[in-house]
Structure formats: structure tokens, C-alpha cells
Motif scaffolding. Sequence first.
Motif, PDB file in Angstrom:
ATOM      1  N   ASP A   3       0.507  -1.220  -0.184  1.00 11.98           N
ATOM      2  CA  ASP A   3      -0.109  -0.151   0.309  1.00 11.98           C
ATOM      3  C   ASP A   3       0.531   1.723   0.199  1.00 11.98           C
ATOM      4  OD1 ASP A   3      -2.224  -2.000  -0.010  1.00 11.98           O
ATOM      5  OD2 ASP A   3      -3.027  -1.266   1.859  1.00 11.98           O
ATOM      6  N   LYS A   4       1.825   1.455   0.688  1.00  9.12           N
ATOM      7  CA  LYS A   4       2.898   2.772   0.740  1.00  9.12           C
ATOM      8  C   LYS A   4       3.599   2.382  -0.236  1.00  9.12           C
ATOM      9  CE  LYS A   4       2.341   3.676   4.773  1.00  9.12           C
ATOM     10  NZ  LYS A   4       1.027   4.334   5.184  1.00  9.12           N
ATOM     11  N   MET A   5       3.620   1.689  -1.447  1.00  4.30           N
ATOM     12  CA  MET A   5       4.057   2.284  -2.080  1.00  4.30           C
ATOM     13  C   MET A   5       3.382   2.513  -3.335  1.00  4.30           C
ATOM     14  SD  MET A   5       7.669   0.608  -2.534  1.00  4.30           S
ATOM     15  CE  MET A   5       8.001  -0.275  -4.272  1.00  4.30           C
ATOM     16  N   ILE A   6       1.935   2.012  -3.313  1.00  2.47           N
ATOM     17  CA  ILE A   6       1.326   2.485  -4.515  1.00  2.47           C
ATOM     18  C   ILE A   6       0.949   3.929  -4.011  1.00  2.47           C
ATOM     19  CG2 ILE A   6      -1.834   2.133  -5.121  1.00  2.47           C
ATOM     20  CD1 ILE A   6      -0.617  -0.832  -4.652  1.00  2.47           C
ATOM     21  N   ASP A   7       0.540   4.134  -2.124  1.00  4.38           N
ATOM     22  CA  ASP A   7       0.522   5.373  -2.187  1.00  4.38           C
ATOM     23  C   ASP A   7       1.249   6.509  -2.697  1.00  4.38           C
ATOM     24  OD1 ASP A   7      -1.940   4.421  -1.392  1.00  4.38           O
ATOM     25  OD2 ASP A   7      -0.828   4.540   1.090  1.00  4.38           O
ATOM     26  N   HIS A   8       2.609   5.952  -3.132  1.00  8.65           N
ATOM     27  CA  HIS A   8       4.011   6.797  -3.486  1.00  8.65           C
ATOM     28  C   HIS A   8       4.055   7.651  -4.806  1.00  8.65           C
ATOM     29  CE1 HIS A   8       4.032   7.294   0.987  1.00  8.65           C
ATOM     30  NE2 HIS A   8       5.179   7.968   0.870  1.00  8.65           N
ATOM     31  N   GLY A   9       2.747   6.863  -5.260  1.00  3.73           N
ATOM     32  CA  GLY A   9       2.953   6.363  -6.975  1.00  3.73           C
ATOM     33  C   GLY A   9       3.777   5.236  -7.575  1.00  3.73           C
ATOM     34  N   LEU A  10       4.670   4.379  -6.815  1.00  3.67           N
ATOM     35  CA  LEU A  10       5.269   3.374  -7.117  1.00  3.67           C
ATOM     36  C   LEU A  10       4.629   1.744  -7.401  1.00  3.67           C
ATOM     37  CD1 LEU A  10       8.260   4.054  -4.640  1.00  3.67           C
ATOM     38  CD2 LEU A  10       8.460   4.901  -7.143  1.00  3.67           C
ATOM     39  N   ASP A  11       5.004   1.455  -7.992  1.00  3.91           N
ATOM     40  CA  ASP A  11       4.981  -0.550  -8.441  1.00  3.91           C
ATOM     41  C   ASP A  11       4.810  -0.609  -7.099  1.00  3.91           C
ATOM     42  OD1 ASP A  11       4.113   0.245 -11.041  1.00  3.91           O
ATOM     43  OD2 ASP A  11       5.322  -0.062 -12.139  1.00  3.91           O
ATOM     44  N   GLN A  12       3.866  -1.785  -6.993  1.00  4.61           N
ATOM     45  CA  GLN A  12       4.002  -2.899  -6.421  1.00  4.61           C
ATOM     46  C   GLN A  12       5.597  -3.582  -6.118  1.00  4.61           C
ATOM     47  OE1 GLN A  12       1.377  -6.128  -5.227  1.00  4.61           O
ATOM     48  NE2 GLN A  12       0.924  -5.623  -8.124  1.00  4.61           N
ATOM     49  N   THR A  13       5.740  -4.133  -5.026  1.00  6.81           N
ATOM     50  CA  THR A  13       7.372  -5.177  -5.146  1.00  6.81           C
ATOM     51  C   THR A  13       7.010  -5.944  -5.272  1.00  6.81           C
ATOM     52  OG1 THR A  13       6.203  -5.797  -3.138  1.00  6.81           O
ATOM     53  CG2 THR A  13       7.520  -3.852  -2.246  1.00  6.81           C
ATOM     54  N   ARG A  14       8.046  -6.920  -5.762  1.00  6.75           N
ATOM     55  CA  ARG A  14       8.158  -8.109  -6.662  1.00  6.75           C
ATOM     56  C   ARG A  14       9.057  -8.727  -6.096  1.00  6.75           C
ATOM     57  NH1 ARG A  14       9.557  -4.765 -11.139  1.00  6.75           N
ATOM     58  NH2 ARG A  14      11.659  -5.863 -11.371  1.00  6.75           N
ATOM     59  N   LEU A  15       8.951 -10.469  -6.278  1.00  7.14           N
ATOM     60  CA  LEU A  15       9.972 -11.384  -5.360  1.00  7.14           C
ATOM     61  C   LEU A  15      10.584 -12.329  -6.540  1.00  7.14           C
ATOM     62  CD1 LEU A  15       7.122 -12.454  -2.921  1.00  7.14           C
ATOM     63  CD2 LEU A  15       9.147 -10.480  -2.754  1.00  7.14           C
ATOM     64  N   ALA A  16      10.891 -12.412  -6.569  1.00  3.11           N
ATOM     65  CA  ALA A  16      12.355 -12.925  -7.491  1.00  3.11           C
ATOM     66  C   ALA A  16      13.526 -14.481  -6.966  1.00  3.11           C
ATOM     67  CB  ALA A  16      12.968 -12.403  -8.314  1.00  3.11           C
ATOM     68  N   GLY A  20      18.537 -17.269  -7.848  1.00  2.52           N
ATOM     69  CA  GLY A  20      19.228 -18.621  -6.797  1.00  2.52           C
ATOM     70  C   GLY A  20      19.221 -17.996  -5.320  1.00  2.52           C
ATOM     71  N   TYR A  21      18.492 -16.803  -5.320  1.00  2.76           N
ATOM     72  CA  TYR A  21      18.660 -16.391  -3.703  1.00  2.76           C
ATOM     73  C   TYR A  21      17.587 -15.821  -4.023  1.00  2.76           C
ATOM     74  CZ  TYR A  21      23.887 -16.154  -3.154  1.00  2.76           C
ATOM     75  OH  TYR A  21      25.170 -16.779  -3.462  1.00  2.76           O
ATOM     76  N   PHE A  22      16.345 -15.801  -2.639  1.00  2.59           N
ATOM     77  CA  PHE A  22      15.685 -15.059  -2.417  1.00  2.59           C
ATOM     78  C   PHE A  22      15.221 -13.645  -2.600  1.00  2.59           C
ATOM     79  CE2 PHE A  22      12.451 -12.655   0.129  1.00  2.59           C
ATOM     80  CZ  PHE A  22      10.823 -13.511  -0.925  1.00  2.59           C
ATOM     81  N   GLN A  23      15.249 -12.575  -3.361  1.00  2.00           N
ATOM     82  CA  GLN A  23      15.060 -11.500  -3.902  1.00  2.00           C
ATOM     83  C   GLN A  23      13.611 -10.501  -3.508  1.00  2.00           C
ATOM     84  OE1 GLN A  23      16.262 -11.587  -7.331  1.00  2.00           O
ATOM     85  NE2 GLN A  23      18.287 -10.527  -7.476  1.00  2.00           N
ATOM     86  N   VAL A  24      14.081  -9.081  -2.553  1.00  2.00           N
ATOM     87  CA  VAL A  24      13.060  -8.928  -2.942  1.00  2.00           C
ATOM     88  C   VAL A  24      12.778  -7.281  -3.653  1.00  2.00           C
ATOM     89  CG1 VAL A  24      10.910  -7.368  -2.135  1.00  2.00           C
ATOM     90  CG2 VAL A  24      11.428  -9.654  -0.477  1.00  2.00           C
TER      91      VAL A  24
END
Length: 118
Positions: A3-16, A20-24
Motif C-alpha cells: 500500500d505504501k508503494m502505491i500511495d507514493h506512486g510506485l509499482d508494487q514490490t516484486r519477489l524473485a 538463486g537467492y530470494f529477492q525482494v
Amino acid sequence: MHDKMIDHGLDQTRLATDTGYFQVIFPGPGDNVERLRVPTGQTGEIVPPSAQEQLNNRQKKMAALLVKGEELTSQKCEKLFAVTRDTTNRDFLLLIELGIAEKKGAGRATRYVFHRAK
């Protein structure tokens, strides 16, 4: 965080995990700095974008009426939007969950007003 990302005009976080590592991944504005927003309350905006994106058109109209200071009831919304009692109840539950509406009274005297953050 979403919600904070969207409220500031940014795209939502992505997981990847492609490295080979967990990324946010927190996407920034890139070259389009104009898309950044000042948080709600500092711009006169009352309902945050993260809440607005979860509302359908009817619920947005209900929120607008509440923000204008109108008290809404299930019966009033049934007539105004030509929907069933169950639909209005679900709409009010969502508006309460998002912090837009506040329930006053009980039973036949139940009404909903705009929830002002304290």
C-alpha cells in the motif's frame, strides 16, 4: 509495504529467485520522477490510492458521499444503486476494513459515516 508503494506512486514490490537467492525488488520511479506522490493527508487527498484501487465504481461513489459528510444506510444505498442488502453489507464491510467508513448504531438504526483518522 504494498500500500505504501502505491500511495507514493510506485509499482508494487516484486519477489524473485532467478539469481538463486530470494529477492525482494522495490521498483523506483526510474526516469519518471513526476510519478512520485506525497503521502495522503499532506496533499488534501482523503482516501489513499491503495484503498481506491480496491474499490469498484459503486463503492467509490459511496466513499465520495461519505467524504462529503453524508450518512449512509443500507436502505439508502439499496435504492440509490439498485442493489441488494447483501451487496450493501459487503460494500460497507470493505469500506470499514479500508478505514473509509465507520459504523454507528445497531439494528435498524445502523448508519455509516466517514471515518476520520485520529
